[in-house]
Design a protein around this motif. Sequence first.
Motif, PDB file in Angstrom:
ATOM      1  N   SER A  68       0.996  -1.608  -0.161  1.00  0.00           N
ATOM      2  CA  SER A  68      -0.139   0.175  -0.150  1.00  0.00           C
ATOM      3  C   SER A  68       0.899   1.654   0.029  1.00  0.00           C
ATOM      4  O   SER A  68       0.782   2.253  -0.652  1.00  0.00           O
ATOM      5  CB  SER A  68      -1.429   0.089   1.161  1.00  0.00           C
ATOM      6  OG  SER A  68      -2.029  -1.326   1.353  1.00  0.00           O
ATOM      7  N   GLU A  96      -4.215   4.107   8.809  1.00  0.00           N
ATOM      8  CA  GLU A  96      -2.923   4.966   6.843  1.00  0.00           C
ATOM      9  C   GLU A  96      -2.486   6.369   7.586  1.00  0.00           C
ATOM     10  O   GLU A  96      -1.659   6.852   6.345  1.00  0.00           O
ATOM     11  CB  GLU A  96      -4.617   6.040   6.395  1.00  0.00           C
ATOM     12  CG  GLU A  96      -5.976   4.267   6.063  1.00  0.00           C
ATOM     13  CD  GLU A  96      -7.101   4.382   7.370  1.00  0.00           C
ATOM     14  OE1 GLU A  96      -7.706   3.769   6.891  1.00  0.00           O
ATOM     15  OE2 GLU A  96      -6.553   4.183   8.085  1.00  0.00           O
ATOM     16  N   ARG A 138      -6.441  11.624   6.277  1.00  0.00           N
ATOM     17  CA  ARG A 138      -7.648  10.230   5.896  1.00  0.00           C
ATOM     18  C   ARG A 138      -8.828  10.383   5.050  1.00  0.00           C
ATOM     19  O   ARG A 138      -9.251  11.904   5.607  1.00  0.00           O
ATOM     20  CB  ARG A 138      -8.046   9.881   7.285  1.00  0.00           C
ATOM     21  CG  ARG A 138      -8.708   8.566   7.723  1.00  0.00           C
ATOM     22  CD  ARG A 138      -8.481   7.749   9.316  1.00  0.00           C
ATOM     23  NE  ARG A 138      -9.220   6.656   8.996  1.00  0.00           N
ATOM     24  CZ  ARG A 138      -9.203   6.225  10.114  1.00  0.00           C
ATOM     25  NH1 ARG A 138      -8.547   6.287  11.348  1.00  0.00           N
ATOM     26  NH2 ARG A 138      -9.655   4.654  10.157  1.00  0.00           N
ATOM     27  N   LYS A 139      -9.601   9.348   4.297  1.00  0.00           N
ATOM     28  CA  LYS A 139     -10.314   9.539   3.879  1.00  0.00           C
ATOM     29  C   LYS A 139     -11.862   9.892   4.782  1.00  0.00           C
ATOM     30  O   LYS A 139     -11.985   9.524   5.590  1.00  0.00           O
ATOM     31  CB  LYS A 139     -11.333   7.852   3.269  1.00  0.00           C
ATOM     32  CG  LYS A 139     -10.879   7.738   1.685  1.00  0.00           C
ATOM     33  CD  LYS A 139     -11.688   6.735   1.017  1.00  0.00           C
ATOM     34  CE  LYS A 139     -11.322   6.502  -0.083  1.00  0.00           C
ATOM     35  NZ  LYS A 139     -10.809   4.942  -0.418  1.00  0.00           N
ATOM     36  N   ILE A 155      -6.331   8.717   1.714  1.00  0.00           N
ATOM     37  CA  ILE A 155      -5.998   7.848   1.963  1.00  0.00           C
ATOM     38  C   ILE A 155      -6.772   6.757   2.946  1.00  0.00           C
ATOM     39  O   ILE A 155      -7.906   7.426   3.451  1.00  0.00           O
ATOM     40  CB  ILE A 155      -4.417   7.432   1.977  1.00  0.00           C
ATOM     41  CG1 ILE A 155      -3.566   8.191   3.501  1.00  0.00           C
ATOM     42  CG2 ILE A 155      -3.172   8.425   1.138  1.00  0.00           C
ATOM     43  CD1 ILE A 155      -2.141   8.314   3.690  1.00  0.00           C
TER      44      ILE A 155
END
Length: 155
Positions: A68, A96, A138-139, A155
Amino acid sequence: MLESCLRSIQEPLAEIELFPYKNHRQTKAFPENRTLSVAFEEQATSHPHRIAVSDRDLQISYSFLNQSANHLAGVLAGKGITRDVPVALTMDRCPELLMGILAILKAGGGYVPIDPGYPEARRRYILQDSAAPILLIRKGDTRLTDVCPAEMMEI
């Protein structure tokens, strides 16, 4: 450490033992000629299925985290992130966060941490002062949407 300082008030600070407990002698020095991202790659190669990070019920292996981070590093490189180009990252502690840090380092960029708990003015100052062209978040996090002069990437 504090107890050592109080017991040895006349000793120079350089001579006071910082970790007086036995377990500190078991720590290994980090080799000077290896970067963190290289050391992580080696760990991912030698122990791909071991758990690298866990968060509540989520467990991520070294292999998955490394893949990732490599993918994100490629995306960052495609956006012009090279040696010493700053990349800002703001998020609470989560898997993340580690992936983002590793990706920035693997792309060669400079990691600029921004604590999401900082006041808005402080976050804005760090973003402007660092001149980071990209901010990793972060999303779903919209806390810096209105203060970000950089491109935001989830991310």
